[in-house]
Structure formats: structure tokens, C-alpha cells
Design a protein around this motif. Structure first.
Motif, short mmCIF file in Angstrom:
data_model
loop_
_atom_site.label_atom_id
_atom_site.label_comp_id
_atom_site.label_asym_id
_atom_site.label_seq_id
_atom_site.Cartn_x
_atom_site.Cartn_y
_atom_site.Cartn_z
N LEU A 500 18.65 -49.51 37.95
CA LEU A 500 16.96 -49.04 36.85
C LEU A 500 17.28 -50.36 36.17
N GLU A 525 16.00 -46.63 46.39
CA GLU A 525 14.35 -47.79 46.07
C GLU A 525 13.79 -48.24 46.97
N GLN A 671 11.34 -52.61 29.47
CA GLN A 671 11.55 -52.65 31.22
C GLN A 671 11.79 -51.15 31.78
N ARG A 675 10.58 -48.37 34.86
CA ARG A 675 11.32 -48.65 36.20
C ARG A 675 11.33 -47.51 36.10
#
Length: 861
Positions: A500, A525, A671, A675
Motif C-alpha cells: 500500500l 493485489e 496517494q 490505494r
């Protein structure tokens, strides 16, 4: 050149010769300790290094005794041969200390990233043999040369036994000094230089002898028994070192498996053989029935091996009693390991030393030069690590392999001694133990539990044990827990947190498999290719017991598990990764310290792609703060802009993560928010306690400046100065604090600021909330130290309700305080709805943006 006359001067010469051989033995075995550490760097595992160095050591001795022994025997100036050998040992050892890194790197490339077992072991054994060859060949000629120098003393009844005993006593002292003082204080290169200086002193001392052995005494007259005797020397060398390899393998399941463990085992083994040689010289030399004595010694060795093998079933109890009697502490723990070594080695090695001395004496009487006799003995010894350590132990188990050693000694006493009860008694005992004795697999099983799986490998035994509550644990050699089914959440976070922190990872590398949960969790992921490196094939097989629930028993197409050494892989591979995650290897265990060195961290950095991130997890529950400082110093040397984080808020098994980025940039909260929000995992991030950017960034505990201050003054862990391998065992042998206390002390020393993590231009509100989150975490951990777990929800709420609510008042974002209160309020609602309602309303007031409390309150009403 004038010869020393018999009498007082001859005895003085003999004492000098014994002193020189003792000093030479000291240097030789100190080199072996150093070479084992150096070779472990490129071989990847200390067990492999031990086997390879032992084989190379004896192989070189054999070659030296075979090739140079006859020349020494024919020489009129054997003292000069001795001088040349000592100087050669010194010169090559110094050269090797300086060249080991590039040569080891070349061998890493030669082996490749994923060698098959045959090529891996061939590279390990042959590569180590070639690296050490010049020094070990010279070592192989020193004892034959000195035997020739003082050969005339045999007329006074002396034999090679006392030279051998002196050499071995020196070796014992060299092992202990190198492991307990020289290497920890001086490092590998300086220890090598000191030993090289000692070799030079030995050369000077031999050059100063006023006789050179030109009086060769009676010429050797070959008889018909020489061939049988050299074969006996070879086979007893094979069986003797095979016994050592197998016992070390068995005791690795009971001992702590540190650098001190191996040194203690080796020292006891050598001491026993030295005493045996001295006993032979004092009471057995000159017997009028040499063949009978030889067979008696062979039978005695078989019987003592059987007795010592039987003692192995009781070493756990012996260890516990010694530690209890000495009232704990590191000295008591090492003494307990010495007691186990004595139980396993004392009797057999005593007889081994006497037998070797007798066989070489007999061989000389049969016209066989001592150099040739020594060559055959060490040649057999060189084959033992491969035969017993790599092939037999995994194939048939240590018990049957040890009983084969005892049977082998009995066979060597045949056919001349077959009618003797000294043969048949041990033979019957051997067969009985083969049929009825339990295995020598030590697996601690909790009450009500059972062994799910057990696998013997070439380097370790791997087991999975399930307790009465259904919790499974993975262990290596029964002494190292590699994870459990109870730690699945924490294991998963060790993959997901680093992922992450990267804006868009496409390829990840995991160093170490463990239970497999960490790397398997990374496959959540989408599109991420996951490479995993694991040294032990048995661990890969055992991990299926833990990952089956995640994978459904079907291999994931994006998960690539490779049997390879982590350190060797990152040095040999040319691939680049967005994220590299290194497992929390137990720092005190065999070879693990090399995974925390400056050189390894630098090699990992070279594998990072542009914008890549490296996370090294550290088990604070297995680390003292002094060793942690050394590891942090090593990390910040390579990643000066690095950070530290917590995997979880666990007090009993705190795990620290050191995070470095290839570009040394700070982190962007928006950011990380994106995520987490965009994660399309089978389970939402909240299921892992990663519900938002605060949960992710709130895991940090230190920035670059704080880490630098924490490590200031500590010596970095390097390949030459392996401070972790020699320092980490302190807390393993003698824990002096609880993990939770070390965690609190660590947090008091470390500092993290929002500006340091996010940058000074980060949103002011975000910085304020982040600072509040960290303050709440500190308070939460401090509260946890005084909590006494209870199955009664009322008792638990009496302890935690007000403290945890105070944590939420510091930071409503701190979900680790919100979730347990929510769960307890829901459970309380079944018996005391009004009290539950009050708690739920307070949770709703403190965190109105979260729907869980309102929903539970609605269901309660």
C-alpha cells in the motif's frame, strides 16, 4: 647441521615441537570458524557452510598429506618443509580474507539463482574445496613434517600420539577463542591476520630448531598388512566425522543453533580425541598384541557410539537440569549445550583419538609412512559430510544413520574378532535399537496436540504442530517457530503494508516463505506478480497447511515460489522489483545474521526498480535493543532516508519494519488514501486493520533523523564484522526483559513527525490528525501492558473501557481502540442492554463517521 643429543635437550625439543603443533592447531581451527562464516555468506546457510567447510578442510588435508607426505618422508630437512607449510597457510589465509568477497560473488553467479540440488551441493562442496585448497593442503603436511622432525625420539618410546594430541588441544583452544572472543571483537579479517601471524611464529620457531631430522632412524619396511591398515584409517575417518555430523544434526533440534552452539560442539569433539590420543600414549602404546588392541578399540568405539546415541534421547532433560542447577543466564545456557555435547561425544571421541593413534602406529610398523596414513584418514573424513549429512540423514533419518556408524565399526573388527562377545554384544544392541528405539526426531507437542507433518531435509527438520485448540505452528529444527495459524492477520499485514505504500506495484519479491501467508496475501493485489525465495524445500511443503484456506489448495498463477537462498538470489538475479519484503528471520539462528548486513541491504537496493521500496521486518520479541541498533545502523548506511514502522500493535510479538525507498522520497497521504480506497482485494483492507490512510501511515514509528540517532555509536553489521550473529544470542540464551517492555522502551527513544513523513507542504489538518493518531497509539500500547485478558466481557470492560475511550478522545481515527470496544459492547448487549447502549452511544459520539456503532445500537434497540 648439528643434531640435538638424546636426553634433556631432546625432551626440550619435544616440548617445543608440541608447543608449535598446538599453536598451529589453534590457528587452523580458528580459520575453520572464520571460513565457515565467510562461506555462509555465499552458500546462504550456515549448515551448508559447516558441511562444505568440513569436507573441504579434510579433503585438503588428505591431498596435502598424500602429495607432500612422501616428499617430507624422503627429505633430509623436514623442518624446512614445516616452515614452508606454515608460511603458505599464513599467506593464503590472508589472501583469502581479502579475496573471499569477489570469489564468493563469482561462485554465486556460477551457482545461479535457482540451482537444482545436485548443482547446488556440487558448487558448495567443490567451490569451497578450491577456495581453501592451498591452505588446507599445507595444513595436511604440517603434522607429517613435524613427525619427521622429531622422528628420532621414537627411539625413546615416543610416538605421533603426543604431537596429534598437542595439535588437537590447540585446535580446541582455537575454536573457543575464535567464537567467543576473536571474531566478536576483531572481526573475520583481523582474526585471520592474527592467526597468520601465529603461523609465522610457528615457522620461526621450527626454523630455530637445532636439528633437522637427517637421522631418519630405521628405514620403513613394507609388510603385507599396510593396505588393510590404510583402508581402516580411511573408513574410521569416514565413520568418525559421520558420527560428528549426525550428532550435530540431532542436537540442532534441542540446542539454540547459534554460532556458539557449533563452536561448543566442535570443541568438545576435538577435546575428546586429544585426550584419547594422550591416553593411548600414556597407557596403550607399545602393546605386544597390536591387532588385538585394534579390534578391542573398534568394538569399544561401537559400544561407546551406541551408548552415546542412547544418551541423545535424554539430552532435553539434561539441558533443562543443567540450566536449572546453574540458575539460568547465558553462561548456564552455554554450559547446558556443553553438557549435551559431552553426553554425545565424550566416550566415542576418547576412543577415536586412541584408535587413530594406534592405527597410525601400526601403519608405520607395516611400512606405511605417516603422511600416507593421515591422507587416507582425512580422505575418508572429507567424504563424511556429503554421505551422512546430505544423503543418509534425510533419506533414512539420523537414528538409523547413527546406528549404521556403530555397525560399521563392528564390521571393521571382522573377521578376526567375530567370535568375541565384544562384537556380538554391541551387534545385538544395534539391531534391538533399530527395531524398538524411537526416532531421534525432537518435536515438542503441547498437551492435547499432535504433529501434522514432519520432514527431514539436508539442512534442517521441519515440522507442523497443531495444539488442542486447532492452532498450527511451523518449526525448523523444533527450536524456531516460523509462524502460526494464530498470526495470519499479522503475517498478511507484513505484505499488505509495504504494498500500500507503493503507488502501483507490478512485481514483488519476498525473501523467506515461513507459513506462506505473507506472500500469498500479496496476490490479493490485482496484476501483481509475486516471487518468493525459500531456502528449505521442506518449508515450502509445510506451508501448504497454512495457505490452503487462502488458495483453496490450488497454486496461484501469479505466485512463484523458488527454492533458493535469499542472499544468493538477490546477488545473482538481474530482475528488478517494485517492492521487496524480507521476512523477520530469527537473528540468533544459524546464518540469519548475514541477512542483516550492509552488503545484503546494498544488494537488495540494486534489485529495486525506479521508485521501488524495501521493507525489512525484524522480530523485536527475539531481539535485544543493542542488536537492533546494529541492524538499524546497517540499514541506514544503505538507506539514509529510511523509516521504521510496526506491523501490528502486538505486545507479545512486536515486529518492526525498516522501510527504504530507492528514491528516498517521503510518502503522500492522498496517494495512500487512493490505494486503500481503490483496493480490489477478496477481503477489504479493513479486514486487515488497514481501513484508511491513517491505519497505514499510522504504523510508522520513526523517521530518518530519529533512526540515525537511535543507531548512533553502534557498529554496523557487515560480512567482516558479523556483530548480529555474535550479539543476538544473548537474549536467546538469557532473556532479560519482556518483548512489551522492549517495545515501550524503543518507542520512547524513537520520534516520528507528520512533516518528516509527509513533507512540510502536506495538508495541515492531515498533519494534525496524524500526530494525534501516533499519540493515541503510544497511549494504547502503554494501556495494553497492564491488561489481564479475561473471557468475562464485564471484567474486560472494567479494565479497558475508560482507558480505550480516552484513547479515542485523543484520536477518533485510531480504530484499534474503537473495534474492541464495539465487539465488547455487542457481546454485553446480550446480558446488559442498558450498559451496552451507553457504550455504543459514546462510540457513536466519538466517531460519528463510522456506521458500526449506530448499526449495533439499532439492533440492540
Amino acid at each position: 647441521m648439528e643434531l640435538l643429543p638424546p636426553g634433556r635437550s631432546a625432551h626440550a625439543a619435544q616440548r617445543l615441537a608440541m608447543l608449535l603443533m598446538g599453536a598451529s592447531g589453534f590457528a587452523s581451527l580458528a580459520y575453520q570458524i572464520v571460513w565457515t562464516q565467510q562461506c555462509a555468506v555465499w552458500l546462504g546457510h550456515e549448515t551448508a557452510a559447516v558441511l562444505a567447510v568440513v569436507a573441504a578442510f579434510f579433503g585438503g588435508l588428505a591431498l596435502g598429506a598424500w602429495a607432500l607426505g612422501p616428499r617430507v618422508a624422503r627429505s633430509a630437512q623436514p623442518a624446512r618443509w614445516y616452515v614452508a607449510c606454515e608460511l603458505t597457510i599464513a599467506a593464503w589465509s590472508v589472501a583469502l580474507a581479502l579475496l573471499m568477497a569477489p570469489l564468493g560473488g563469482w561462485l554465486v553467479t556460477l551457482a545461479g539463482t535457482q540451482p537444482d540440488p545436485a548443482w547446488q551441493w556440487a558448487t558448495a562442496f567443490m567451490g569451497t574445496f578450491v577456495l581453501l585448497l592451498p591452505a588446507t593442503v599445507a595444513m595436511g603436511a604440517t603434522l607429517p613434517a613435524m613427525e619427521r622432525v622429531v622422528g628420532y625420539l621414537r627411539a625413546d618410546g615416543h610416538s605421533i600420539a603426543m604431537l596429534y594430541a598437542s595439535n588437537t588441544v590447540g585446535a580446541v583452544l582455537g575454536v573457543l577463542a575464535a567464537a567467543f572472543w576473536l571474531v566478536p571483537e576483531l572481526g573475520l579479517v583481523r582474526t585471520t591476520l592474527l592467526c597468520a601471524a601465529l603461523n609465522a611464529v610457528c615457522a620461526a620457531g621450527a626454523w630455530g630448531l637445532r636439528f633437522d631430522g637427517s637421522n631418519r632412524g630405521e628405514p620403513l619396511v613394507p609388510t603385507g598388512h599396510g593396505g588393510r591398515l590404510v583402508m581402516l584409517l580411511a573408513l574410521t575417518g569416514l565413520l568418525g566425522i559421520g558420527y560428528e555430523v549426525l550428532v550435530v544434526r540431532v542436537l540442532s533440534q534441542v540446542a539454540e543453533n547459534t554460532v556458539y552452539t557449533f563452536a561448543m560442539l566442535l570443541a568438545v569433539y576435538l577435546a575428546g580425541t586429544a585426550i584419547g590420543a594422550a591416553v593411548y600414549q600414556r597407557w596403550l602404546a607399545g602393546t605386544q598384541a597390536p591387532d588385538r588392541l585394534r579390534n578391542q578399540l573398534l568394538c569399544a568405539l561401537a559400544a561407546s557410539s551406541l551408548l552415546a546415541t542412547c544418551a541423545l534421547w535424554g539430552v532435553q532433560e539434561l539441558q533443562a537440569r543443567v540450566r536449572e542447577a546453574l540458575q539460568g543466564g547465558m553462561a548456564a545456557a552455554i554450559a547446558a549445550e556443553a553438557a549435551m555435547a559431552l553426553a554425545a561425544f565424550a566416550l566415542p571421541t576418547l576412543v577415536m583419538g586412541a584408535l587413530f593413534s594406534h592405527l597410525t602406529t601400526q601403519a608405520r610398523s607395516a611400512g606405511v609412512p605417516f603422511g600416507r596414513a593421515l591422507a587416507f584418514n582425512t580422505l575418508g573424513a572429507a567424504a563424511a559430510p556429503l554421505l551422512f549429512g546430505v544423503l543418509l540423514a534425510p533419506a533414512i533419518g539420523p537414528k538409523f544413520a547413527l546406528l549404521m556408524v556403530a555397525a560399521g565399526y563392528l564390521v571393521l573388527a571382522l573377521p578376526d574378532f567375530w567370535k568375541s562377545p565384544l562384537v556380538w554384544g554391541p551387534a545385538v544392541a544395534t539391531m534391538a535399537l533399530m527395531v524398538w528405539a524411537p526416532s531421534l526426531a525432537f518435536v515438542d507437542v503441547p498437551e492435547g496436540g499432535h504433529v501434522v507433518s514432519y520432514r527431514d531435509g539436508a539442512m534442517a527438520a521441519v515440522s507442523v504442530v497443531e495444539d488442542a485448540q486447532g492452532a498450527m505452528r511451523l518449526r525448523i529444527d523444533n527450536r524456531q517457530q516460523e509462524g502460526s495459524s494464530n498470526s495470519l492477520l499479522a503475517d498478511a499485514r507484513q505484505a499488505l503494508l509495504p504494498l500500500l505504500l507503493h503507488p502501483a506495484p507490478r512485481r514483488a519479491l519476498f525473501l523467506g516463505l515461513g507459513t506462506g501467508v505473507t506472500s500469498a496475501s500479496a496476490t490479493a493485489e490485482p496484476g501483481l506478480e509475486v516471487d518468493v525465495v525459500e531456502l528449505l524445500p521442506e518449508v515450502i511443503a509445510a506451508s501448504d497447511s497454512f495457505t490452503r484456506a487462502l488458495t483453496g489448495g490450488v497454486p496461484h498463477p501469479r505466485l512463484h515460489v523458488m527454492v533458493a537462498d535469499a542472499r544468493r538470489f538477490v546477488r545473482a538475479s538481474q530482475a528488478h522489483y517494485d517492492v521487496v519484503v524480507s521476512d523477520n528471520f530469527h537473528p540468533a539462528r544459524s546464518g540469519s545474521g548475514a541477512l542483516y548486513t550492509v552488503e545484503h541491504f546494498q544488494a537488495v537496493r540494486e534489485r529495486l526498480a525506479e521508485g521501488g521500496l524495501f521493507c525489512q521486518w525484524l522480530p523485536l520479541h527475539q531481539l535485544d535493543l543493542q542488536t537492533l541498533r546494529a541492524i538499524v545502523q546497517s540499514f541506514v548506511t544503505v538507506y539514509p532516508g529510511g523509516w521504521a514502522m510496526l506491523a501490528t500493535n502486538s505486545l507479545d510479538t512486536p515486529t518492526i519494519g525498516l522501510v527504504g525507498r530507492a528514491d528516498a522520497r517521503r510518502f503522500d497521504a492522498s496517494q495512500v488514501h487512493a490505494r486503500v480506497a481503490s483496493a480490489r482485494w477478496p477481503q477489504p483492507p479493513a479486514a486487515f486493520g488497514l481501513s484508511d490512510e491513517f491505519a497505514v501511515l499510522g504504523s510508522f514509528i520513526a523517521g530518518p533523523e530519529s533512526l540515525a540517532r537511535f543507531a548512533d555509536g553502534s557498529r554496523a553489521n557487515t560480512d567482516d564484522r558479523p556483530v548480529v550473529a555474535y550479539g543476538a544470542p544473548r537474549i536467546t540464551y538469557a532473556p532479560d526483559s519482556l518483548p512489551r517492555d522492549r517495545l515501550v522502551e524503543l518507542l520512547q527513544e524513537l520520534v516520528i513527525t507528520p512533516a518528516g513523513l509527509l513533507g512540510t507542504d502536506a495538508d495541515a489538518v492531515m498533519q494534525k490528525r496524524m500526530a494525534a493518531y501516533w499519540a493515541a497509539r503510544t497511549r494504547y500500547i502503554d494501556i495494553g501492558r497492564g491488561i489481564r485478558p479475561s473471557g468475562d466481557v464485564r471484567r474486560m470492560l472494567m479494565q479497558v473501557q475508560d482507558p480505550l475511550l480516552s484513547v479515542l478522545r485523543i484520536s477518533p481515527d485510531f480504530r484499534p481502540a474503537y473495534d474492541p470496544l464495539l465487539q465488547m459492547a455487542t457481546a454485553l448487549g446480550q446480558s446488559d442492554a442498558p450498559a451496552a447502549s451507553v457504550l455504543l452511544k459514546e462510540l457513536q459520539r466519538l466517531q460519528p463517521s463510522r456506521p458500526e456503532a449506530a448499526q449495533a445500537l439499532s439492533e440492540l434497540n
